[in-house]
Design a protein around this motif. Structure first.
Motif, mmCIF file in Angstrom:
data_model
loop_
_atom_site.group_PDB
_atom_site.id
_atom_site.type_symbol
_atom_site.label_atom_id
_atom_site.label_comp_id
_atom_site.label_asym_id
_atom_site.label_seq_id
_atom_site.Cartn_x
_atom_site.Cartn_y
_atom_site.Cartn_z
ATOM 1 N N LYS A 172 0.655 -1.767 0.310
ATOM 2 C CA LYS A 172 -0.269 -0.424 0.082
ATOM 3 C C LYS A 172 0.893 0.564 -0.055
ATOM 4 O O LYS A 172 0.565 2.431 -0.454
ATOM 5 C CB LYS A 172 -0.745 0.000 1.217
ATOM 6 C CG LYS A 172 -1.747 -0.954 1.245
ATOM 7 C CD LYS A 172 -3.363 -0.845 2.612
ATOM 8 C CE LYS A 172 -2.171 -0.676 4.103
ATOM 9 N NZ LYS A 172 -2.800 -1.214 5.022
ATOM 10 N N MET A 173 2.267 1.194 0.222
ATOM 11 C CA MET A 173 2.786 2.484 0.329
ATOM 12 C C MET A 173 3.469 2.462 -0.877
ATOM 13 O O MET A 173 3.323 3.792 -1.535
ATOM 14 C CB MET A 173 4.320 2.137 1.920
ATOM 15 C CG MET A 173 3.184 2.134 3.196
ATOM 16 S SD MET A 173 4.501 2.099 3.823
ATOM 17 C CE MET A 173 5.130 4.037 4.046
ATOM 18 N N GLY A 174 4.454 1.678 -1.883
ATOM 19 C CA GLY A 174 5.198 1.669 -2.587
ATOM 20 C C GLY A 174 3.929 1.416 -3.775
ATOM 21 O O GLY A 174 4.382 1.785 -5.259
ATOM 22 N N GLY A 175 2.395 1.028 -3.537
ATOM 23 C CA GLY A 175 1.938 0.451 -4.874
ATOM 24 C C GLY A 175 1.772 -0.641 -5.872
ATOM 25 O O GLY A 175 1.793 -0.626 -7.053
ATOM 26 N N GLY A 176 3.149 -1.341 -5.267
ATOM 27 C CA GLY A 176 3.301 -2.764 -6.118
ATOM 28 C C GLY A 176 3.007 -3.829 -5.626
ATOM 29 O O GLY A 176 2.721 -4.385 -4.686
ATOM 30 N N THR A 238 -0.631 4.648 2.436
ATOM 31 C CA THR A 238 -0.042 4.402 3.955
ATOM 32 C C THR A 238 0.958 5.193 4.047
ATOM 33 O O THR A 238 1.617 4.837 2.828
ATOM 34 C CB THR A 238 0.128 2.840 3.860
ATOM 35 O OG1 THR A 238 -1.112 2.048 3.545
ATOM 36 C CG2 THR A 238 0.327 2.106 5.613
ATOM 37 N N LYS A 239 0.692 5.588 5.162
ATOM 38 C CA LYS A 239 2.107 6.299 5.391
ATOM 39 C C LYS A 239 2.988 5.288 6.988
ATOM 40 O O LYS A 239 2.169 5.094 8.085
ATOM 41 C CB LYS A 239 2.087 7.534 5.195
ATOM 42 C CG LYS A 239 1.444 8.011 6.961
ATOM 43 C CD LYS A 239 1.223 9.781 7.060
ATOM 44 C CE LYS A 239 0.465 10.131 7.648
ATOM 45 N NZ LYS A 239 0.083 11.615 8.080
ATOM 46 N N PHE A 240 4.204 5.577 7.150
ATOM 47 C CA PHE A 240 5.392 5.092 8.319
ATOM 48 C C PHE A 240 4.795 6.605 9.121
ATOM 49 O O PHE A 240 5.806 6.898 9.266
ATOM 50 C CB PHE A 240 6.454 4.218 8.442
ATOM 51 C CG PHE A 240 7.205 4.348 9.069
ATOM 52 C CD1 PHE A 240 6.331 2.474 9.425
ATOM 53 C CD2 PHE A 240 8.108 4.475 9.041
ATOM 54 C CE1 PHE A 240 7.185 2.346 11.115
ATOM 55 C CE2 PHE A 240 8.328 3.444 10.570
ATOM 56 C CZ PHE A 240 7.866 2.689 11.284
ATOM 57 N N VAL A 241 4.742 6.020 10.248
ATOM 58 C CA VAL A 241 4.374 7.186 11.678
ATOM 59 C C VAL A 241 4.990 6.794 12.486
ATOM 60 O O VAL A 241 4.885 5.800 13.216
ATOM 61 C CB VAL A 241 2.874 7.832 11.927
ATOM 62 C CG1 VAL A 241 3.491 8.726 12.924
ATOM 63 C CG2 VAL A 241 2.385 8.617 10.882
ATOM 64 N N ARG A 242 6.274 7.135 12.386
ATOM 65 C CA ARG A 242 7.317 6.842 14.397
ATOM 66 C C ARG A 242 6.955 7.308 15.543
ATOM 67 O O ARG A 242 5.156 8.253 15.806
ATOM 68 C CB ARG A 242 8.470 7.435 13.729
ATOM 69 C CG ARG A 242 9.239 6.493 13.002
ATOM 70 C CD ARG A 242 11.149 6.700 13.187
ATOM 71 N NE ARG A 242 11.576 6.172 11.938
ATOM 72 C CZ ARG A 242 11.756 5.200 12.136
ATOM 73 N NH1 ARG A 242 11.615 3.535 13.329
ATOM 74 N NH2 ARG A 242 12.629 4.515 11.396
ATOM 75 N N GLN A 261 -0.483 3.967 9.434
ATOM 76 C CA GLN A 261 -1.618 4.984 9.173
ATOM 77 C C GLN A 261 -2.103 4.781 7.215
ATOM 78 O O GLN A 261 -1.433 5.584 6.694
ATOM 79 C CB GLN A 261 -1.678 6.095 9.231
ATOM 80 C CG GLN A 261 -1.454 6.047 10.963
ATOM 81 C CD GLN A 261 -1.597 7.990 11.491
ATOM 82 O OE1 GLN A 261 -1.239 9.038 10.937
ATOM 83 N NE2 GLN A 261 -0.946 7.626 12.801
ATOM 84 N N ASP A 262 -3.420 4.121 6.908
ATOM 85 C CA ASP A 262 -3.936 4.732 6.168
ATOM 86 C C ASP A 262 -4.804 5.617 5.890
ATOM 87 O O ASP A 262 -5.525 6.092 6.460
ATOM 88 C CB ASP A 262 -5.521 3.524 5.701
ATOM 89 C CG ASP A 262 -4.308 2.001 5.803
ATOM 90 O OD1 ASP A 262 -3.311 1.823 5.425
ATOM 91 O OD2 ASP A 262 -5.540 0.931 5.819
#
Length: 322
Positions: A172-176, A238-242, A261-262
């Motif tokens: 979902k992040m990279g789209g692959g 989707t993004k990665f939140v620390r 997070q979506d």
């Protein structure tokens, strides 16, 4: 990107539908002892539609009067069933081939580049986490599913590509679209070779995705509804939140865990104008997306109950395509 992909794929799910009358046929797949068979691949290659049997061996698929259903499962011999007039249910019995590593249609390895992804590690039965995760209990998932799933993809010619050895997941992040044959070596399917794909979860939920460059040129969009007039799409990013937890004594704030997070955007795609209209999950916004058929959308929404979610939009799409 080829010009043929500048507009959303109009008929990958339905394939090359003929004008002949279609019908939905149900079926049950079993072995020679009457045991239910899960994940039997059922394909109508002429009309380019396919599905899998569920945990009870059940499946349903749209057929034409001249359809032939090809059924395959690794370890069993393939079976072909011709549709007789008036058929509403078929019983599929697969014979044990005596070799669990063989069997199935389109046995050739899918067309992918041999470049293992360097930022992924395997855990469990194929779910993956980022090795850069450092703090707290990781929440969420950068992948659509937390395991590699059964599925297939569609090539640029509209043909269904299925390999019984292959399992998939969506980044979902990279789209692959990710593919593995052994849960160890992970590769990404070449974007130009897979305009659409379908995955089936462990609970037999079906996920259809396709490319729609008019909405996004790097991520697939999920197809919630499809028809000759409209498609309803969901774009997931989707993004990665620390973790950002801070405790300064009396006041503490933030989260003590890393999280994926979506974020989802929704679109109505007009099949005549080839234009997408973005909307939110509010009734007013949905009505505005179908503004040219105000009476029809108002009637359809008045007959639907519950909050506006993916299931609601799937039903609405069916009504708007009638």
């Amino acid at each position: 990107m080829k010009k043929t992909l500048l507009f959303c794929l109009a008929g990958l799910a339905a394939g090359q539908l003929a004008k002949a009358q279609t019908a939905t046929v149900t079926g049950t797949a079993q072995d020679q002892k009457g045991g239910f068979l899960h994940y039997v691949f059922v394909e109508d290659s002429k009309y380019k539609t396919a599905t899998f049997s569920d945990s009870l061996g059940n499946f349903s698929i749209t057929v034409h009067p001249d359809s032939k259903l090809q059924c395959a499962l690794a370890g069993y011999g393939d079976t072909t069933i011709s549709m007789a007039p008036g058929t509403t249910h078929v019983q599929v019995t697969l014979k044990d081939a005596g070799d669990a590593s063989s069997g199935g249609l389109h046995i050739a390895v899918a067309d992918v580049r041999n470049n293992p992804l360097k930022d992924l590690v395997n855990v469990g039965d194929g779910g993956m986490i980022m090795p850069t995760h450092e703090k707290g209990t990781l929440r969420g998932n950068k992948y659509l599913l937390d395991f590699f799933a059964h599925g297939y993809f569609v090539n640029p010619a509209g043909d269904i590509v299925y390999n019984p050895r292959s399992l998939y997941d969506y980044d979902k992040m990279g789209g692959g679209l990710l593919i593995t044959n052994d849960l160890k070596n992970i590769r990404q399917v070449v974007w130009d070779q897979a305009p659409a794909f379908t995955l089936f979860s462990k609970t037999d939920a079906r996920y259809d995705f396709e490319q729609c460059p008019a909405i996004d040129q790097t991520h697939y969009v999920q197809v919630l509804a499809s028809g000759s007039k409209y498609k309803i799409y969901k774009l997931i990013k989707t993004k990665f939140v620390r973790a950002d937890y801070v405790n300064n004594g009396p006041a503490a704030h933030g989260n003590d865990y890393d999280e994926y997070q979506d974020d989802a955007d929704y679109y109505v795609f007009d099949m005549q104008t080839k234009q997408p209209a973005k909307f939110s999950l509010r009734k007013k916004s949905v009505r505005e997306a179908f503004a040219k058929e105000a009476d029809k959308v108002n009637k359809a929404m008045s007959e639907l109950s519950g909050s506006i979610d993916d299931a609601y939009l799937a039903k609405l799409g069916t009504a708007m395509n009638q």
